[in-house]
Scaffold this motif. Structure first.
Motif, PDB file in Angstrom:
ATOM      1  N   ARG A  72      14.841  -7.830  -3.518  1.00  0.00           N
ATOM      2  CA  ARG A  72      15.829  -6.971  -3.456  1.00  0.00           C
ATOM      3  C   ARG A  72      15.938  -6.433  -2.009  1.00  0.00           C
ATOM      4  NH1 ARG A  72      17.150  -4.088  -8.025  1.00  0.00           N
ATOM      5  NH2 ARG A  72      18.834  -3.336  -6.614  1.00  0.00           N
ATOM      6  N   GLU A  73      15.063  -5.996  -1.287  1.00  0.00           N
ATOM      7  CA  GLU A  73      14.996  -5.394  -0.189  1.00  0.00           C
ATOM      8  C   GLU A  73      14.254  -6.327   1.009  1.00  0.00           C
ATOM      9  OE1 GLU A  73      14.360  -1.087  -0.112  1.00  0.00           O
ATOM     10  OE2 GLU A  73      12.911  -1.497   1.238  1.00  0.00           O
ATOM     11  N   VAL A  74      14.933  -6.507   2.124  1.00  0.00           N
ATOM     12  CA  VAL A  74      14.373  -7.093   3.073  1.00  0.00           C
ATOM     13  C   VAL A  74      14.399  -6.451   4.351  1.00  0.00           C
ATOM     14  CG1 VAL A  74      14.531  -9.308   4.687  1.00  0.00           C
ATOM     15  CG2 VAL A  74      15.314  -9.295   2.414  1.00  0.00           C
ATOM     16  N   ALA A  75      13.411  -6.228   5.030  1.00  0.00           N
ATOM     17  CA  ALA A  75      13.307  -5.412   6.385  1.00  0.00           C
ATOM     18  C   ALA A  75      12.849  -6.064   7.669  1.00  0.00           C
ATOM     19  CB  ALA A  75      12.409  -4.233   6.144  1.00  0.00           C
ATOM     20  N   PHE A  76      13.617  -5.753   8.650  1.00  0.00           N
ATOM     21  CA  PHE A  76      13.363  -6.848  10.014  1.00  0.00           C
ATOM     22  C   PHE A  76      13.140  -5.744  11.011  1.00  0.00           C
ATOM     23  CE2 PHE A  76      16.497  -9.720   8.081  1.00  0.00           C
ATOM     24  CZ  PHE A  76      15.636 -10.521   8.095  1.00  0.00           C
ATOM     25  N   PHE A  77      11.720  -5.898  11.580  1.00  0.00           N
ATOM     26  CA  PHE A  77      11.410  -4.806  12.582  1.00  0.00           C
ATOM     27  C   PHE A  77      10.421  -5.302  13.762  1.00  0.00           C
ATOM     28  CE2 PHE A  77       9.258  -4.111   8.380  1.00  0.00           C
ATOM     29  CZ  PHE A  77       7.958  -4.788   8.804  1.00  0.00           C
ATOM     30  N   PRO A  78      10.308  -4.632  14.738  1.00  0.00           N
ATOM     31  CA  PRO A  78       9.370  -5.110  15.712  1.00  0.00           C
ATOM     32  C   PRO A  78       7.881  -4.983  15.289  1.00  0.00           C
ATOM     33  CG  PRO A  78      10.248  -3.144  16.488  1.00  0.00           C
ATOM     34  CD  PRO A  78      10.950  -3.583  15.247  1.00  0.00           C
TER      35      PRO A  78
END
Lengths: 83, 146
Positions: A72-78
């Motif tokens: 449901r939820e995809v997160a992109f980050f360093p």
């Protein structure tokens, strides 16, 4: 499939928003990244170097080749810098 | 096990006084407090961003792993977010065990994992401009110790 996509830190700044809802037929995170890159230059800039990025699926760290089935939820980050 | 993610400051002394206070089998309490550092008098503030929901989950998983690996009586993790000035407390961990070795090692483990596996990001706002703090290879390599 509808996904909530979240961006944090400089990824959020480069894309210009903290989250968005997206309709996609991508099967994997890598497929989703390809779709995003093709949208606009700001996405291409944010996703230029995947080795500088991490991804979480439903709040669990995952790999870029991970499938999106049921997600449901995809997160992109360093890379994270806690402590 | 206590895990808190908050904008407000915390009182290290009060937290430690309460921590594992009702346990008779604890012979050792170890704590670590992280403070905003300004080595060259350039820093105005540190802005700490986090991923609400995942942050609590990740910290709880890390603390639970420490509890089971070292047979701790209790573990505490408090981490702040938002804008913090030099000298302000960022976070603390504490561990309670029967003996000191387990408490020291578990606190060290908590810090290593919290550095690289808890979704926080730090931006330094200095007189020269702002920049995101990059993750260090050393911090990633430190996980290999465990």
């Amino acid at each position: 499939m509808t996904l909530d996509i979240l961006y944090f830190a400089w990824v959020r700044e480069r894309i210009g928003e903290p989250r968005e809802r997206l309709e996609t037929s991508a099967k994997t995170v890598a497929g989703l990244v390809e779709e995003l890159r093709a949208r606009e230059p700001r996405y291409a800039a944010a996703f230029a170097d995947l080795s500088a990025l991490r991804v979480a699926l439903d709040q669990e760290l995952a790999d870029f080749d991970a499938p999106l089935d049921g997600v449901r939820e995809v997160a992109f980050f360093p890379p994270m810098t806690g402590g | 096990m206590i895990v808190r993610v908050q904008a407000e400051d915390f009182d290290t002394g009060a937290e430690l006084a309460d921590f594992a206070a009702d346990r008779q089998d604890v012979g050792a309490v170890v704590s670590f407090t992280g403070v905003v550092r300004d080595s060259d008098a350039m820093l105005d503030r540190m802005e700490i961003e986090h991923y609400p929901g995942m942050t609590e989950r990740a910290l709880t998983d890390i603390a639970a792993t420490a509890m089971s690996r070292w047979e701790l009586a209790d573990a505490l993790v408090i981490h702040r977010h938002g804008a913090l000035r030099p000298g302000e407390r960022i976070m603390m961990v504490a561990t309670a065990a029967a003996h000191r070795r387990a408490a020291f090692e578990a606190a060290d483990f908590l810090m290593d994992y919290l550095k690289s596996r808890a979704p926080f990001w730090k931006k330094e706002v200095t007189r020269a401009g702002e920049n995101w703090v990059a993750a260090k290879d050393d911090d990633e390599a430190a996980l290999g110790r465990w």
